[in-house]
Design a protein around this motif. Structure first.
Motif, PDB file in Angstrom:
ATOM      1  N   UNK A  57       0.810  -1.226   0.000  1.00  0.00           N
ATOM      2  CA  UNK A  57       0.000   0.000   0.000  1.00  0.00           C
ATOM      3  C   UNK A  57       0.839   1.269   0.000  1.00  0.00           C
ATOM      4  N   UNK A  58       2.042   1.203   0.535  1.00  0.00           N
ATOM      5  CA  UNK A  58       2.886   2.400   0.623  1.00  0.00           C
ATOM      6  C   UNK A  58       3.765   2.583  -0.617  1.00  0.00           C
ATOM      7  N   UNK A 114      17.936   0.001   9.208  1.00  0.00           N
ATOM      8  CA  UNK A 114      17.526   0.454  10.536  1.00  0.00           C
ATOM      9  C   UNK A 114      16.044   0.800  10.456  1.00  0.00           C
ATOM     10  N   UNK A 115      15.369   0.751  11.567  1.00  0.00           N
ATOM     11  CA  UNK A 115      13.926   0.989  11.603  1.00  0.00           C
ATOM     12  C   UNK A 115      13.525   2.294  10.928  1.00  0.00           C
ATOM     13  N   UNK A 124       6.022  -1.434  10.275  1.00  0.00           N
ATOM     14  CA  UNK A 124       4.981  -2.121  11.065  1.00  0.00           C
ATOM     15  C   UNK A 124       5.263  -3.612  11.186  1.00  0.00           C
ATOM     16  N   UNK A 125       5.640  -4.220  10.090  1.00  0.00           N
ATOM     17  CA  UNK A 125       5.947  -5.648  10.100  1.00  0.00           C
ATOM     18  C   UNK A 125       7.126  -5.951  11.024  1.00  0.00           C
ATOM     19  N   UNK A 129       7.168  -8.381  14.254  1.00  0.00           N
ATOM     20  CA  UNK A 129       8.104  -9.507  14.322  1.00  0.00           C
ATOM     21  C   UNK A 129       8.951  -9.450  15.585  1.00  0.00           C
ATOM     22  N   UNK A 130       9.389  -8.249  15.976  1.00  0.00           N
ATOM     23  CA  UNK A 130      10.168  -8.119  17.226  1.00  0.00           C
ATOM     24  C   UNK A 130       9.331  -8.540  18.424  1.00  0.00           C
ATOM     25  N   UNK A 131       8.072  -8.134  18.437  1.00  0.00           N
ATOM     26  CA  UNK A 131       7.163  -8.480  19.518  1.00  0.00           C
ATOM     27  C   UNK A 131       6.960 -10.003  19.575  1.00  0.00           C
TER      28      UNK A 131
END
Length: 148
Positions: A57-58, A114-115, A124-125, A129-131
């Motif tokens: 979408x982006x 990097x983020x 967002x992904x 994934x980190x969570x």
């Protein structure tokens, strides 16, 4: 068993094999549309590997669903599929992968982001994934990488 293969656009009859390869590789099974895939096939026309490019979408484009039959890995099919897409798509091209696959993609010219460098979809992904990794639901960290 021969090490030779050729690449070709996927055909409708390849869809079940693509799903099987992705399931074997334990990668994201969502968004598997055979029309977006290129496949590596043996001289007997057996699909031994696959990969696609998805648009988000982006506006970002993702090299995704790269999978090679386990007994055929290390013989160039995965690299050939990546190089095919690098030649067929305008850059940048992004991907997500398990941390252990980072060296493979680095050899092909990708770099870890990097983020703050990530497009919104991948940011967002990556947070998700980190969570999931922190909750021990993912075995290893996920990298977001970029070519170009």
């Amino acid at each position: 068993m021969t090490n030779t293969f050729k690449l070709r656009p996927a055909q409708p009859s390849d869809a079940p094999r693509i799903r099987e390869l992705v399931r074997q590789a334990r990668i994201n099974p969502l968004g598997l549309d055979w029309r977006r895939f290129v496949v590596a096939v043996s001289p007997q026309e057996e699909v031994i590997g696959c990969g696609q490019v998805k648009s988000h979408f982006d506006g970002s484009r993702e090299l995704a669903s790269l999978a090679v039959e386990p007994d055929r890995q290390g013989r160039g099919a995965g690299s050939a599929i990546v190089r095919y897409w690098l030649g067929a798509q305008r850059v940048p091209l992004y991907l997500t992968c398990r941390e252990s696959l980072g060296p493979f993609y680095r050899r092909l010219g990708f770099r870890v982001l990097a983020s703050e460098e990530m497009p919104p979809y991948f940011r967002r992904l990556h947070r998700l994934a980190r969570w999931l990794h922190a909750l021990k639901l993912f075995r290893e960290p996920i990298l977001v990488m970029k070519y170009g």
